[in-house]
Motif scaffolding. Structure first.
Motif, short mmCIF file in Angstrom:
data_model
loop_
_atom_site.label_atom_id
_atom_site.label_comp_id
_atom_site.label_asym_id
_atom_site.label_seq_id
_atom_site.Cartn_x
_atom_site.Cartn_y
_atom_site.Cartn_z
N MET A 17 -2.01 30.54 -14.92
CA MET A 17 -0.84 31.04 -14.20
C MET A 17 0.10 29.87 -13.89
O MET A 17 -0.33 28.83 -13.37
N PHE A 18 1.36 30.04 -14.23
CA PHE A 18 2.33 28.98 -13.98
C PHE A 18 2.70 28.96 -12.50
O PHE A 18 2.98 30.00 -11.89
N ILE A 19 2.69 27.76 -11.91
CA ILE A 19 3.04 27.61 -10.50
C ILE A 19 4.53 27.87 -10.32
O ILE A 19 4.97 28.49 -9.36
N ASN A 20 5.32 27.39 -11.24
CA ASN A 20 6.74 27.69 -11.32
C ASN A 20 7.18 27.41 -12.76
O ASN A 20 6.44 26.82 -13.54
N GLY A 21 8.36 27.88 -13.12
CA GLY A 21 8.87 27.62 -14.45
C GLY A 21 8.25 28.45 -15.55
O GLY A 21 8.44 28.15 -16.73
N GLY A 22 7.51 29.50 -15.19
CA GLY A 22 6.87 30.33 -16.19
C GLY A 22 7.85 30.97 -17.15
O GLY A 22 7.61 31.04 -18.36
N ASP A 23 8.96 31.45 -16.61
CA ASP A 23 9.98 32.07 -17.47
C ASP A 23 10.57 31.06 -18.45
O ASP A 23 10.83 31.39 -19.61
N ASP A 24 10.75 29.84 -17.99
CA ASP A 24 11.26 28.78 -18.86
C ASP A 24 10.28 28.50 -19.99
O ASP A 24 10.67 28.32 -21.15
N PHE A 25 8.99 28.43 -19.66
CA PHE A 25 7.98 28.22 -20.69
C PHE A 25 8.01 29.35 -21.71
O PHE A 25 8.02 29.11 -22.93
N ASP A 26 8.01 30.60 -21.22
CA ASP A 26 8.04 31.76 -22.13
C ASP A 26 9.25 31.69 -23.05
O ASP A 26 9.14 31.90 -24.27
N ASN A 27 10.41 31.41 -22.49
CA ASN A 27 11.63 31.35 -23.30
C ASN A 27 11.58 30.22 -24.32
O ASN A 27 12.10 30.36 -25.44
N THR A 28 10.97 29.11 -23.92
CA THR A 28 10.84 27.99 -24.86
C THR A 28 10.00 28.39 -26.07
O THR A 28 10.36 28.10 -27.22
N ILE A 29 8.88 29.07 -25.82
CA ILE A 29 8.02 29.52 -26.92
C ILE A 29 8.71 30.57 -27.76
O ILE A 29 8.72 30.51 -29.00
N LEU A 30 9.31 31.56 -27.10
CA LEU A 30 9.98 32.64 -27.84
C LEU A 30 11.16 32.12 -28.65
O LEU A 30 11.43 32.61 -29.76
N THR A 31 11.86 31.14 -28.12
CA THR A 31 12.99 30.56 -28.86
C THR A 31 12.49 29.83 -30.10
O THR A 31 13.06 29.98 -31.19
N TYR A 32 11.41 29.05 -29.96
CA TYR A 32 10.84 28.36 -31.13
C TYR A 32 10.41 29.38 -32.19
O TYR A 32 10.74 29.25 -33.37
N VAL A 33 9.68 30.40 -31.76
CA VAL A 33 9.18 31.40 -32.71
C VAL A 33 10.34 32.12 -33.39
O VAL A 33 10.35 32.32 -34.59
N GLY A 34 11.35 32.51 -32.60
CA GLY A 34 12.49 33.22 -33.16
C GLY A 34 13.24 32.39 -34.18
O GLY A 34 13.58 32.85 -35.28
N LYS A 35 13.50 31.11 -33.84
CA LYS A 35 14.23 30.25 -34.77
C LYS A 35 13.40 29.96 -36.01
O LYS A 35 13.91 29.95 -37.14
N SER A 36 12.12 29.72 -35.81
CA SER A 36 11.24 29.41 -36.95
C SER A 36 11.14 30.60 -37.88
O SER A 36 11.17 30.47 -39.10
#
Length: 342
Positions: A319-338
């Motif tokens: 569980m992310f203490i904070n910044g969880g949405d940022d982490f999710d978006n970072t992963i989804l952005t990488y996957v989407g671009k790739s």
């Protein structure tokens, strides 16, 4: 005593550092070949020898991506009694594919779970499937330089962050701390849930991330229930019951702490432990009067060997203490671009 032992082992650590440094340089310079593949490949790993929470972090990614893409996990299959490339099926067990892959297979029936010590061969075989996966998650492959992932998640435990550690054998690092530069994101795991912003900034300063690297903080989130083949118990009820806590994981103190209480017997074993007949007989005798609560990973090896109505496991998640949405978006952005560039 520990400090003296570390000093005595430092010459061997220097040799180990030299060997790993030369190896990494040969990959960085292109003397050794790294293989990449035309799909999103995310590697989850660490610089240390274990205990950073790779399994819950991989499960987090499965939950994040599983409803959007066809996912395959690829692990070495540590501790299995088989060799080569194997895809988990109804005949799978911890002994055939390893405890952590078997945990993935048991919990996430809609993904493909594969094992192969040769990750390049493993990915090649996965891409020959029909339908083939759209994303591959590499479990514990940070030092597997023959395969070049598109995205690296580096984990380091709060109680033992890599700047405070030493190279093997004086410490627990598999390679130099500079190996952290290969990561896209760094996740500090197993933090106190109330970790302050001030403490987070102190740790970030110690980690010295590159400007392109993001740092996140997670804690272990324990389920409210313990599970067996026969039913469930609320954790409050479980801690009021005579119990034996069984853990064969790298750093079990969090597991023992959350289930601590009067009358508890703690049984600690090495990571990925294969239980002997003598140990199973001892646990069976204890199960006559108590319930046995173990980790998810150990449950994959103990299931069927101890009474089903006495054997429970406690699930955990990251569980992310904070910044969880940022982490999710970072992963989804990488996957989407790739995926778009494929």
């Amino acid at each position: 005593m520990l400090k003296l032992l570390r000093r005595l082992l430092l010459p061997f650590s220097a040799l180990y550092w030299l060997i790993t440094a030369i190896r990494n340089l040969l990959y960085d310079w292109g003397v050794y070949t790294s293989h990449s593949f035309p799909l999103p490949v995310i590697a989850v790993g660490n610089l240390s020898t274990g205990g950073t929470g790779k399994t819950p972090q991989t499960e987090y990614l499965i939950r994040l991506l599983g409803d959007r893409y066809r996912i395959a996990t690829l692990s070495r299959g540590y501790g299995r009694k088989t060799n080569g490339f194997i895809i988990a099926n109804e005949n799978a067990a911890a002994q055939t594919i390893g405890d952590e892959p078997y945990q993935f297979y048991s919990k996430f029936p809609n993904i493909t779970v594969a094992v192969d010590a040769n990750r390049v061969n493993g990915v090649t075989n996965l891409l020959n499937l029909n339908p083939k996966p759209e994303i591959i998650l590499l479990d514990d492959a940070y030092q597997h330089r023959r395969l070049k992932a598109g995205f690296y998640i580096l984990l380091t435990a709060y109680s033992e962050i890599y700047p405070d550690d030493f190279i093997l054998p004086a410490g627990n690092l598999r390679e130099s701390r500079t190996g952290a530069h290969r990561a896209n994101v760094i996740v500090v795991t197993k933090c106190p849930p109330d970790l302050s912003d001030t403490e987070q900034q102190r740790i970030i300063k110690k980690l010295k991330p590159k400007p392109s690297q993001k740092v996140f903080f997670t804690c272990i989130d324990y389920d409210d229930l313990v599970y067996s083949e026969k039913g469930v118990l609320h954790i409050d009820d479980a801690t009021q019951t005579q119990r034996v806590l069984v853990a064969g994981i790298a750093k079990p103190q969090y597991f023992f702490e959350v289930l601590a209480g009067p009358g508890t017997i703690n049984k600690q074993y090495p990571d990925h432990h294969e239980f002997t007949e003598t140990e199973l007989n001892e646990l069976n005798q204890l199960a006559n009067e108590r319930i046995i609560i173990t980790t998810e990973k150990d449950y994959t090896r103990l299931k069927g060997k101890l009474p089903a109505d006495s054997l429970y496991y406690l699930p955990i998640s990251s569980m992310f203490i904070n910044g969880g949405d940022d982490f999710d978006n970072t992963i989804l952005t990488y996957v989407g671009k790739s995926t778009a560039n494929r």
